[in-house]
Design an enzyme around this catalytic site. Structure first.
Site, mmCIF file in Angstrom:
data_model
loop_
_atom_site.group_PDB
_atom_site.id
_atom_site.type_symbol
_atom_site.label_atom_id
_atom_site.label_comp_id
_atom_site.label_asym_id
_atom_site.label_seq_id
_atom_site.Cartn_x
_atom_site.Cartn_y
_atom_site.Cartn_z
ATOM 1 N N HIS A 82 11.231 -3.800 1.433
ATOM 2 C CA HIS A 82 11.204 -5.104 2.180
ATOM 3 C C HIS A 82 11.851 -5.521 3.076
ATOM 4 C CE1 HIS A 82 9.343 -9.299 1.702
ATOM 5 N NE2 HIS A 82 10.312 -9.486 2.734
ATOM 6 N N HIS A 128 12.949 -7.085 7.399
ATOM 7 C CA HIS A 128 12.521 -7.547 8.467
ATOM 8 C C HIS A 128 13.490 -6.874 9.829
ATOM 9 C CE1 HIS A 128 10.302 -10.871 6.754
ATOM 10 N NE2 HIS A 128 10.893 -10.543 5.805
ATOM 11 N N LYS A 151 0.673 -7.677 4.404
ATOM 12 C CA LYS A 151 1.275 -8.629 3.533
ATOM 13 C C LYS A 151 0.701 -10.155 3.939
ATOM 14 C CE LYS A 151 5.034 -10.845 2.418
ATOM 15 N NZ LYS A 151 6.299 -10.930 2.997
ATOM 16 N N HIS A 175 3.921 -12.981 -0.400
ATOM 17 C CA HIS A 175 5.052 -13.988 -0.519
ATOM 18 C C HIS A 175 4.758 -15.066 -1.372
ATOM 19 C CE1 HIS A 175 8.520 -16.382 1.611
ATOM 20 N NE2 HIS A 175 7.778 -17.349 0.937
ATOM 21 N N HIS A 200 10.088 -10.267 -3.213
ATOM 22 C CA HIS A 200 11.601 -10.962 -3.482
ATOM 23 C C HIS A 200 11.307 -12.132 -4.672
ATOM 24 C CE1 HIS A 200 9.145 -13.765 -1.109
ATOM 25 N NE2 HIS A 200 9.476 -13.032 0.361
ATOM 26 N N ASP A 208 14.740 -7.751 1.781
ATOM 27 C CA ASP A 208 14.433 -8.905 2.563
ATOM 28 C C ASP A 208 15.460 -9.138 3.594
ATOM 29 O OD1 ASP A 208 12.690 -10.955 3.553
ATOM 30 O OD2 ASP A 208 13.141 -12.278 1.916
HETATM 31 O O1 DOR Z 1 14.081 -16.144 4.139
HETATM 32 C C1 DOR Z 1 13.084 -15.612 4.728
HETATM 33 N N1 DOR Z 1 13.112 -15.187 5.840
HETATM 34 N N2 DOR Z 1 12.161 -15.412 4.069
HETATM 35 C C2 DOR Z 1 11.040 -15.069 4.500
HETATM 36 O O2 DOR Z 1 9.881 -14.887 3.872
HETATM 37 C C3 DOR Z 1 11.060 -14.479 5.895
HETATM 38 C C4 DOR Z 1 12.493 -14.331 6.338
HETATM 39 C C5 DOR Z 1 12.339 -14.119 8.010
HETATM 40 O O3 DOR Z 1 11.689 -13.455 8.590
HETATM 41 O O4 DOR Z 1 13.335 -14.729 8.484
HETATM 42 ZN ZN ZN Z 2 10.735 -11.292 3.805
#
Ligand code: DOR
Ligand code: ZN
Length: 358
Positions: A20, A22, A106, A143, A181, A254
């Site tokens: 997971h 970003h 997702k 989520h 998460h 995450d």
């Molecule tokens: O804290 C988070 N940041 N939770 C999420 O679900 C998305 C993520 C983000 O893309 O910044």
């Molecule tokens: Zn995330």
């Protein structure tokens, strides 16, 4: 063979994956992708760009931008995901299955978190898509928070289990689901006892900190993420789940980078940046729990097994070496403040090598 005692100075593990992550886009992508590639062989890449990665064509183009942004010599495979919207078609799922590079879809309940406005407003609208996913054996990554403003922010994950996840899995019993998460004892218990194919990722921040850390000596925006940190009892349940050896739980950082100014303001963004010291953070948690011998399965085996992918053959070495996480790192034309900034960590990633070292 590893020595897992307190006297051990080095650990060799099969190279881990991040289930997971970003990575953002553009300059931000270029600033962060190397940190993940330095640790992980593969990562499930979240699709919450603006606009979202909603089609196989979007995912193909984004995947190429990620590959182009990798530092020379990096060995890293991005595993792409699609963003489920009210308008996603069942045909898109079949195209995704045939693509070979889209590995999951997702679900962001609309409004649940960063860049989720395009998310699903009513799950019933996605039934034909969920049916196609079930047939294609394409995992749904959730989520897991309700967006009902009447539900307290600390209770939104538990409410999601009762209101959304249980009915969803009753209607689609063969759908493969990853509860992303997880942050609560309720989520851990659900994942432990539920029937069918379900996994869960656990982040470093939810293993390291409880909600008191958000207010330690003042407001701590760099520890703010969604789902938000919970009580200490929940953190303990997560540590037990991660270190307990149950193959349903696996590593997913995450890691969610935001420029420092976007987090340090009146309405700061959610997301913790953990990529540069992710495996070291998990090692610290596992050692504190007396479970270093179970780190490799959590970090390198359980996720690959769930996603039905081969386990990695490379290995990494962690050395026992105290180091201080930098107070900030370059990020686009700003800086980013990592989680654990200025804290010391007792493990350091030393090398990535061939399996034969072991
Ligand atoms: O804290 C988070 N940041 N939770 C999420 O679900 C998305 C993520 C983000 O893309 O910044
Ligand atoms: Zn995330």
């Amino acid at each position: 063979m590893n020595d897992y005692s307190a006297a051990t100075t080095a650990l060799r593990l099969t190279r881990p994956d991040d289930w997971h992550l970003h990575l953002r886009d553009g300059e931000a992508l270029r600033a962060v992708v190397g940190a993940s590639a330095a640790q992980f062989a593969r990562a499930i890449v979240m699709p919450n760009l603006r606009p979202p990665v909603a089609t196989v064509d979007d995912a193909r183009a984004y995947r190429q931008r990620i590959l182009d942004a990798l530092p020379a010599g990096a060995r890293f495979t991005p595993l792409m995901t699609l963003y489920l919207t009210d308008r996603t078609s069942a045909d898109e799922i079949r195209r995704a299955r045939d693509s070979g590079f889209v590995h999951a879809v997702k679900l962001y309940p609309a409004g649940a978190t960063t860049n989720s406005d395009a998310g699903v407003t009513d799950l019933r609208r996605t039934w034909p898509v969920l049916d196609a996913m079930q047939q294609a054996q394409m995992p749904l990554l959730v989520h897991g928070e309700v967006t009902d403003p009447d539900v307290d922010v600390f209770d939104r994950e538990a409410a999601f289990i009762d209101r959304v996840l249980i009915p969803l899995r009753r209607d689609f019993p063969a759908l493969r689901v990853v509860f992303e998460h997880v942050t609560t004892r309720e989520a851990v218990q659900y994942v432990e006892h539920a029937g069918g194919a379900i996994g869960a990722t656990i982040t470093p921040q939810h293993l390291l900190y409880d909600r008191n850390a958000l207010f330690a000596g003042g407001l701590r925006p760099h520890r703010y993420c969604l789902p938000v940190l919970k009580r200490a009892t929940h953190r303990r349940a997560l540590v037990e789940a991660a270190t307990g050896g149950n193959p349903r739980f696996f590593l997913g950082t995450d890691s969610a980078p935001h420029a420092a100014h976007a987090k340090e303001q009146a309405c700061g963004c959610a997301g913790c940046y953990t990529a540069p010291h992710a495996i070291e953070s998990y090692a610290t948690v596992f050692e504190a729990a007396g479970a270093l011998d179970r780190l490799e399965a959590f970090a390198s085996f359980h996720g690959a097994d769930f996603y039905r992918m081969p386990r990695n053959t490379e290995c990494i070495e962690l050395r026992r070496e105290r180091w201080t996480v930098p107070s900030e790192l370059p990020f686009d034309d700003d800086v980013i403040v990592p989680l654990c900034a200025r804290e010391t960590i007792p493990w350091k990633l030393a090398s990535i090598g061939s399996r034969s070292i072991q």
